[in-house]
Each structure stands twice: as structure tokens, then as C-alpha cells.
Design a protein around this motif. Structure first.
Motif, PDB file in Angstrom:
ATOM      1  N   GLU A  71       0.715  -1.274   0.120  1.00 20.86           N
ATOM      2  CA  GLU A  71      -0.005  -0.160   0.136  1.00 20.86           C
ATOM      3  C   GLU A  71       0.956   1.260  -0.168  1.00 20.86           C
ATOM      4  OE1 GLU A  71      -3.803   1.933   2.724  1.00 20.86           O
ATOM      5  OE2 GLU A  71      -2.178   0.552   3.708  1.00 20.86           O
ATOM      6  N   ILE A  72       0.548   2.339  -0.802  1.00 20.54           N
ATOM      7  CA  ILE A  72       1.291   3.381  -0.807  1.00 20.54           C
ATOM      8  C   ILE A  72       0.112   4.529  -0.823  1.00 20.54           C
ATOM      9  CG2 ILE A  72       1.210   3.547  -3.402  1.00 20.54           C
ATOM     10  CD1 ILE A  72       4.170   5.230  -2.802  1.00 20.54           C
ATOM     11  N   GLU A  73       0.059   5.591   0.075  1.00 23.76           N
ATOM     12  CA  GLU A  73      -0.819   6.618   0.302  1.00 23.76           C
ATOM     13  C   GLU A  73      -0.127   7.871   0.590  1.00 23.76           C
ATOM     14  OE1 GLU A  73      -4.292   7.786   3.704  1.00 23.76           O
ATOM     15  OE2 GLU A  73      -2.901   5.757   3.947  1.00 23.76           O
ATOM     16  N   PHE A  74      -0.610   9.093  -0.062  1.00 23.34           N
ATOM     17  CA  PHE A  74      -0.315  10.290  -0.010  1.00 23.34           C
ATOM     18  C   PHE A  74      -1.079  11.011   1.202  1.00 23.34           C
ATOM     19  CE2 PHE A  74       1.435   9.241  -3.965  1.00 23.34           C
ATOM     20  CZ  PHE A  74       2.697   9.706  -3.792  1.00 23.34           C
ATOM     21  N   ARG A  75      -0.425  11.613   2.228  1.00 24.55           N
ATOM     22  CA  ARG A  75      -1.167  12.403   3.008  1.00 24.55           C
ATOM     23  C   ARG A  75      -0.644  13.915   2.831  1.00 24.55           C
ATOM     24  NH1 ARG A  75      -1.056   8.171   8.132  1.00 24.55           N
ATOM     25  NH2 ARG A  75      -1.710   6.531   7.282  1.00 24.55           N
ATOM     26  N   GLY A  76      -1.176  14.674   2.303  1.00 20.29           N
ATOM     27  CA  GLY A  76      -0.828  16.017   2.087  1.00 20.29           C
ATOM     28  C   GLY A  76       0.797  15.861   1.418  1.00 20.29           C
ATOM     29  N   ALA A  77       1.894  16.339   1.909  1.00 23.62           N
ATOM     30  CA  ALA A  77       3.108  16.226   1.253  1.00 23.62           C
ATOM     31  C   ALA A  77       3.905  14.949   1.422  1.00 23.62           C
ATOM     32  CB  ALA A  77       3.978  17.297   1.283  1.00 23.62           C
ATOM     33  N   LYS A  78       3.276  14.434   2.401  1.00 27.90           N
ATOM     34  CA  LYS A  78       4.048  13.112   2.832  1.00 27.90           C
ATOM     35  C   LYS A  78       3.477  11.695   2.543  1.00 27.90           C
ATOM     36  CE  LYS A  78       5.439  15.056   7.347  1.00 27.90           C
ATOM     37  NZ  LYS A  78       5.539  14.739   8.942  1.00 27.90           N
ATOM     38  N   VAL A  79       4.409  10.753   2.185  1.00 22.26           N
ATOM     39  CA  VAL A  79       3.955   9.537   1.633  1.00 22.26           C
ATOM     40  C   VAL A  79       3.822   8.375   2.848  1.00 22.26           C
ATOM     41  CG1 VAL A  79       4.627   7.739   0.082  1.00 22.26           C
ATOM     42  CG2 VAL A  79       5.013   9.923  -0.584  1.00 22.26           C
ATOM     43  N   PHE A  80       3.194   7.656   2.962  1.00 30.46           N
ATOM     44  CA  PHE A  80       2.964   6.213   3.934  1.00 30.46           C
ATOM     45  C   PHE A  80       2.794   5.111   3.119  1.00 30.46           C
ATOM     46  CE2 PHE A  80       1.760  10.256   5.934  1.00 30.46           C
ATOM     47  CZ  PHE A  80       2.703  10.108   7.345  1.00 30.46           C
ATOM     48  N   ALA A  81       3.518   4.060   3.520  1.00 33.51           N
ATOM     49  CA  ALA A  81       3.425   2.944   2.803  1.00 33.51           C
ATOM     50  C   ALA A  81       3.796   1.578   3.711  1.00 33.51           C
ATOM     51  CB  ALA A  81       4.561   2.702   1.581  1.00 33.51           C
ATOM     52  N   ARG A  82       3.071   0.471   3.226  1.00 30.97           N
ATOM     53  CA  ARG A  82       3.279  -0.710   3.852  1.00 30.97           C
ATOM     54  C   ARG A  82       3.767  -1.610   3.061  1.00 30.97           C
ATOM     55  NH1 ARG A  82      -0.532  -4.080   5.520  1.00 30.97           N
ATOM     56  NH2 ARG A  82      -2.200  -3.287   4.003  1.00 30.97           N
TER      57      ARG A  82
END
Length: 275
Positions: A42-53
Motif C-alpha cells: 500500500e502507498i498513500e499520500f497525506r498532504g506532502a508526505k508518503v506512507f506505505a506498507r
């Protein structure tokens, strides 16, 4: 090592090249395999940050976060204005493409779209590997490159502006500059119409004295005349000229040169008399 994917756009490849230039070639080689094997769940954008699993050797996926230093409002304003001044940039971006020399817009404003050093990238992973980037972070790097190919605005989002924000700002800036232009043109056109345009017989007349210091008289930069530009003279058969087309062209060329020389002499003589 370079990552060769024929479908990867230039800006996505540039992202990979920049990362590899930081000396992470060996780590990124393993990370690339991780990305291709589908370990990034999973890859997700929250504002200017990237979060992934990212799935590793542990049963539970590791958590990865990544960000770049975002530009502030003033910096983005300069960038948007620079983009709006070049129509090709606006046209390509509005069409979902990244202009080839887009980096010039940022560097001219003292910024860099891509990371300059490894310290410009802020990343974390919940895995026990102390190296940064670990293969889990590196896998996210490569997945981001693929996302950049699909949507170049993702790269801008890492710098603090979404696609909608950039497009809206571009349209507003270009609309404002376009609205200002007709007023200036209408004013100058109105002034010209009152004085000369409505009277065609006086259109080419100028009765005011020219400032002599602004007039520079010089010979033409080359010996070519309008005949050289137009090419050979097309003479019809039976016109009596026979093979004299070249002779006629030479005659006119000599005549043009003489007329030009006399014009320069007359102008210089008149200029000396006036001064």
C-alpha cells in the motif's frame, strides 16, 4: 546501474538517477526487486508526505514514511508565475505532461524540484535494519517513480502543492496576465487610429525630426540581395532570352549593389550635413 523500463517517463527516470547518484546503487538493486515482486502492499499520500506498507520477512508489513522539504507559499508563487510566463509549460502541465526543461523554472528561483542531496529526503522504516534507505524504503522509492510516470503532479505534491492547486493557480495567473494585455493594446490602437490609421494617405508619413544620435548607418551584414533569396529567375522558353537567365540575374545583382552603396553614401552625407 540504471533502471531500464521502457514505459518510464523522463522525469520518473530522473528521480531514479538522482537516488542512485547518492551512492545507493547496491541497496537500490535489492529494493528494485522488492518493488517488482509486489512487496509494497500500500502507498498513500497525506498532504506532502508518503506512507506505505511493505512486506518483509516478518509476518506483519513494515511501515514506511517518506517526505521532501516542501516549498513555502512565496516560493510556490514565484514558481507558478515563472510557469505561467512560458505557454508551453502551462500547456503541457494542463495536459498532464512534464515539460522537458521544467527544472529551469525551479533553479531560476533558487529551488530544486528533485532532491539535491540524500539529506533532502526524510524517510523512516519500522524494520530493524539501521541502514537508510533499507530495501523497504528503497522499494517505495521505485514505486514513486512509477507513480511519477502515471501522474507528474505527484512529484509536485511532495513539494507541497497538489495537482488541483497548481492547475488552478496557473489558470488564474495566465487569466490575469491575459486580461491586462487587451487594455494596453486597445489604448495604443485608439491613439493610433485618431492620428494616422483612419487617414491612409498619411499612414507612412512622419514629419517629426529624428534624433540623429539614434540613427546608425551601416552596410548590410552580407552581400546577399533579394534576388539571392528568391532564387533563379524563371524565364519562359521562346522569350528570346535563351540561356541569358544567369546574365540577367548578375546584372540585377550589380544594380542592387550600386543602389545600396549610393543609398548609404547619401544617408551618411545627409547625416554629416545635419550634424
Amino acid at each position: 546501474m540504471t533502471d531500464s523500463q521502457p514505459s518510464r517517463e523522463w522525469w520518473a527516470q530522473r528521480w531514479v538517477d538522482v537516488l542512485e547518484s547518492f551512492g545507493w546503487v547496491r541497496r537500490l538493486a535489492r529494493a528494485r526487486n522488492y518493488a517488482r515482486e509486489g512487496n509494497v502492499l500500500e502507498i498513500e499520500f497525506r498532504g506532502a508526505k508518503v506512507f506505505a506498507r511493505v512486506q518483509g520477512t516478518a509476518p506483519e508489513p513494515y511501515k514506511v514514511s517518506l517526505s521532501l522539504d516542501p516549498f513555502d507559499d512565496e516560493q510556490w508563487q514565484y514558481v507558478i508565475e515563472s510557469m505561467a510566463q512560458r505557454a508551453i509549460f502551462s500547456a503541457k502541465l494542463l495536459a498532464g505532461e512534464m515539460p522537458q526543461n521544467i527544472e529551469e523554472v525551479f533553479t531560476s528561483n533558487g529551488l530544486s524540484l528533485f532532491p539535491l542531496t540524500k539529506f533532502d529526503i526524510h524517510s523512516k522504516c519500522s524494520c530493524p535494519d539501521p541502514a537508510n534507505p533499507c530495501k523497504h524504503i528503497g522499494a517505495v522509492y521505485y514505486l514513486l517513480g512509477d507513480r511519477f510516470s502515471e501522474d507528474p503532479f505527484v512529484l509536485f505534491q511532495l513539494r507541497g502543492r497538489t495537482k488541483e492547486e497548481i492547475i488552478t493557480a496557473l489558470r488564474q495567473t495566465r487569466s490575469t496576465s491575459t486580461d491586462d494585455t487587451p487594455a494596453e493594446i486597445d489604448e495604443s490602437t485608439t491613439q493610433a487610429s485618431d492620428s494616422h490609421i483612419l487617414n491612409l494617405q498619411q499612414f507612412w508619413q512622419y514629419n517629426d525630426q529624428l534624433e540623429s544620435s539614434l540613427v546608425v548607418i551601416a552596410p548590410p551584414p552580407s552581400s546577399n540581395t533579394v534576388l539571392d533569396i528568391l532564387g533563379p529567375i524563371p524565364l519562359k522558353e521562346g522569350s528570346g532570352a535563351g540561356g541569358g537567365g544567369q546574365a540577367i540575374a548578375e546584372y540585377f545583382k550589380t544594380l542592387y549593389e550600386k543602389v545600396g552603396q549610393q543609398a548609404i553614401i547619401a544617408a551618411m552625407t545627409s547625416n554629416n550635413q545635419d550634424s
